[in-house]
Design an enzyme around this catalytic site. Structure first.
Site, PDB file in Angstrom:
ATOM      1  N   HIS A 121       0.865  -1.176   0.000  1.00 63.10           N
ATOM      2  CA  HIS A 121       0.000   0.000   0.000  1.00 63.10           C
ATOM      3  C   HIS A 121       0.906   1.232   0.000  1.00 63.10           C
ATOM      4  O   HIS A 121       2.032   1.192   0.493  1.00 63.10           O
ATOM      5  CB  HIS A 121      -0.867  -0.041   1.269  1.00 63.10           C
ATOM      6  CG  HIS A 121      -1.943   0.997   1.348  1.00 63.10           C
ATOM      7  ND1 HIS A 121      -1.686   2.305   1.693  1.00 63.10           N
ATOM      8  CD2 HIS A 121      -3.282   0.908   1.173  1.00 63.10           C
ATOM      9  CE1 HIS A 121      -2.830   2.973   1.715  1.00 63.10           C
ATOM     10  NE2 HIS A 121      -3.811   2.152   1.400  1.00 63.10           N
ATOM     11  N   ASP A 198       2.998  -4.616   7.939  1.00 60.64           N
ATOM     12  CA  ASP A 198       1.717  -3.917   7.826  1.00 60.64           C
ATOM     13  C   ASP A 198       0.621  -4.974   7.919  1.00 60.64           C
ATOM     14  O   ASP A 198       0.376  -5.728   6.983  1.00 60.64           O
ATOM     15  CB  ASP A 198       1.664  -3.173   6.491  1.00 60.64           C
ATOM     16  CG  ASP A 198       0.313  -2.540   6.200  1.00 60.64           C
ATOM     17  OD1 ASP A 198      -0.639  -2.745   6.979  1.00 60.64           O
ATOM     18  OD2 ASP A 198       0.188  -1.870   5.158  1.00 60.64           O
ATOM     19  N   GLN A 201      -4.556  -5.408   6.578  1.00 56.25           N
ATOM     20  CA  GLN A 201      -5.477  -6.265   5.835  1.00 56.25           C
ATOM     21  C   GLN A 201      -5.560  -7.677   6.418  1.00 56.25           C
ATOM     22  O   GLN A 201      -6.548  -8.381   6.203  1.00 56.25           O
ATOM     23  CB  GLN A 201      -5.055  -6.339   4.368  1.00 56.25           C
ATOM     24  CG  GLN A 201      -5.200  -5.042   3.612  1.00 56.25           C
ATOM     25  CD  GLN A 201      -6.635  -4.556   3.545  1.00 56.25           C
ATOM     26  OE1 GLN A 201      -7.569  -5.339   3.442  1.00 56.25           O
ATOM     27  NE2 GLN A 201      -6.824  -3.257   3.610  1.00 56.25           N
ATOM     28  N   LYS A 224     -10.641  -1.742  10.216  1.00 59.14           N
ATOM     29  CA  LYS A 224     -10.663  -2.965   9.413  1.00 59.14           C
ATOM     30  C   LYS A 224     -11.198  -4.143  10.230  1.00 59.14           C
ATOM     31  O   LYS A 224     -11.441  -5.217   9.686  1.00 59.14           O
ATOM     32  CB  LYS A 224      -9.251  -3.333   8.936  1.00 59.14           C
ATOM     33  CG  LYS A 224      -8.446  -2.213   8.316  1.00 59.14           C
ATOM     34  CD  LYS A 224      -8.843  -1.900   6.912  1.00 59.14           C
ATOM     35  CE  LYS A 224      -7.822  -0.942   6.273  1.00 59.14           C
ATOM     36  NZ  LYS A 224      -8.194  -0.562   4.909  1.00 59.14           N
ATOM     37  N   CYS A 362      -4.739   2.423  -3.719  1.00 57.67           N
ATOM     38  CA  CYS A 362      -3.505   2.917  -3.069  1.00 57.67           C
ATOM     39  C   CYS A 362      -2.381   1.895  -3.204  1.00 57.67           C
ATOM     40  O   CYS A 362      -1.561   1.722  -2.286  1.00 57.67           O
ATOM     41  CB  CYS A 362      -3.754   3.247  -1.590  1.00 57.67           C
ATOM     42  SG  CYS A 362      -4.845   4.648  -1.339  1.00 57.67           S
TER      43      CYS A 362
END
Length: 404
Positions: A121, A198, A201, A224, A362
């Site tokens: 991202h 990260d 997700q 999320k 993104c």
């Protein structure tokens, strides 16, 4: 087995209509919906104990402090952090990444190398580019394959004694690919490089054990995970966080202040300057509790069923191509139809009450790799159904006819 009807009743927004049609919400990778249990938590805070934390002896302040720190403990247990002070509240994943990147400005030298992946991202690309510009360090990129996976062999050739930091997402937001982060972390550590993952997700679908992964930093966002927007968490190993300088100056993050010198508070307060999103942090803890009430194993199994069914049904549409075909995926499908722009498809299916995401998500380097302007992305959650997927397929077919 999940009781989907009972679960859906927890989400008031799922009962509304959009453009005269029942809402079908397939934009969960951008933000998940919020259950009544979390909404009630937010309302309860503002109705009964809205006050600033850590600074007051009065009852409301103490109650708010207790609730906020309880949420930190819930999050600590969820990610299996060794110490509760390794959980830093942030405004979200982007904030957490920038906090670490800013800290490394004083720790990197010209000639040092940092590695990111081609699946990132923008929020896990741009801060590291800015870091390299400030320090003279060199940015290297792990390439991707046509299936939307990282080229691990290429990564093995990139990492070296000059590597100081490696940044990879746990799951690609654009393609749903689950990356082999444990192996990536292990290899980086053989060169004494630190790793930031990260997890934005991954967190709604996979319960990451930060100690088992031996990861140095792991960042997530509440929105999320059925929580509110504007709050998230940076996990960092205690030793890693202690060597970073403060990201912001202000109240809460200090020990002693004089005009001659200021000393800083210990973890976690060193990185939590100012009044935080108190209600958001409390609600984040409640959202994680709610997900555990559903069950992460059950969520993963059901969402995989939705992914397999949607993949099967969408591929029956002539001219439809799915991007990201890794065998290990979360419930995300990015697709295009030959000759049609993804924005046009998204606009038409919205008229039929179906929310999907269109564009580059993104993750523009991924789209450049495939030489496309973007995709239609349908991302599923445990409150979605196969019947809703059928509605999506019908809507895409209709869009194809209308745009032909």
């Amino acid at each position: 087995m999940l009781d989907i009807a009972k679960i859906r009743a927890d989400f008031p927004i799922l009962s509304r209509k959009v453009n005269g049609h029942p809402l079908v919400y397939f934009d969960n990778a951008a933000t998940s919906q919020t259950p009544t249990q979390v909404i009630d938590c937010i309302v309860n805070y503002y109705q009964h104990y809205n006050a600033n934390i850590h600074r007051g002896v009065h009852t409301l302040s103490q109650e708010a402090t207790d609730a906020y720190e309880y949420a930190r403990d819930v999050i600590c247990r969820h990610f299996n952090a060794k110490h509760r002070e390794e959980i830093i509240f942030t405004s979200g994943t982007t904030h957490g990444i920038n906090l670490v990147a800013n800290g490394y400005v004083s720790l990197l030298n010209k000639g040092d190398e940092v590695i990111v992946s081609a699946l990132e991202h923008h929020s896990n690309i741009v801060p590291w580019q800015m870091l390299c510009e400030k320090t003279g360090a060199k940015l290297k990129v792990i390439p991707m394959t046509d299936a939307g996976e990282l080229d691990y062999a290429a990564y093995k050739n990139l990492v070296s004694e000059n590597t100081k930091l490696v940044f990879v997402n746990h799951v690609s937001n654009a393609l749903g690919t689950i990356n082999p982060i444990k192996e990536i972390i292990e290899l980086a550590h053989t060169y004494n490089a630190e790793v930031l993952i990260d997890g934005a997700q991954a967190a709604p679908h996979i319960q990451a054990d930060v100690q088992a992964l031996d990861v140095d930093y792991y960042v997530v966002s509440a929105h999320k995970m059925c929580g509110p927007t504007g709050v998230g968490v940076l996990y960092g190993k205690k030793a890693s966080l202690e060597k970073l300088p403060p990201y912001q100056g202000g109240g809460e993050m200090i020990d002693q202040v004089t005009f001659e010198k200021t000393t800083y508070a210990g973890l976690p307060h060193k990185f939590e300057a100012g009044t935080p999103n108190i209600c958001g942090g409390i609600a984040f803890g409640r959202a994680i509790e709610y997900l555990h009430e559903i069950g992460f194993d059950e969520i993963a199994q059901y969402e995989d069923e939705l992914l397999q069914y949607a993949t099967q049904e969408l591929l029956k549409i002539e001219g439809l191509k799915i991007y990201g075909t890794a065998p290990e995926k979360t419930a995300v499908i990015s697709f295009n139809i030959e000759g049609l722009h993804p924005y046009d498809i998204g606009t038409i299916v919205d008229k039929l009450g179906i929310a999907v995401r269109t564009g580059h998500h993104c993750a523009q380097p991924i789209m450049d790799y495939y030489k496309i302007p973007g995709t239609v992305r349908a991302s599923f959650s445990f409150y979605n159904t196969k019947e809703e997927i059928d509605d999506l397929v019908k809507a895409v077919k209709r869009a194809k006819i209308m745009l032909a």
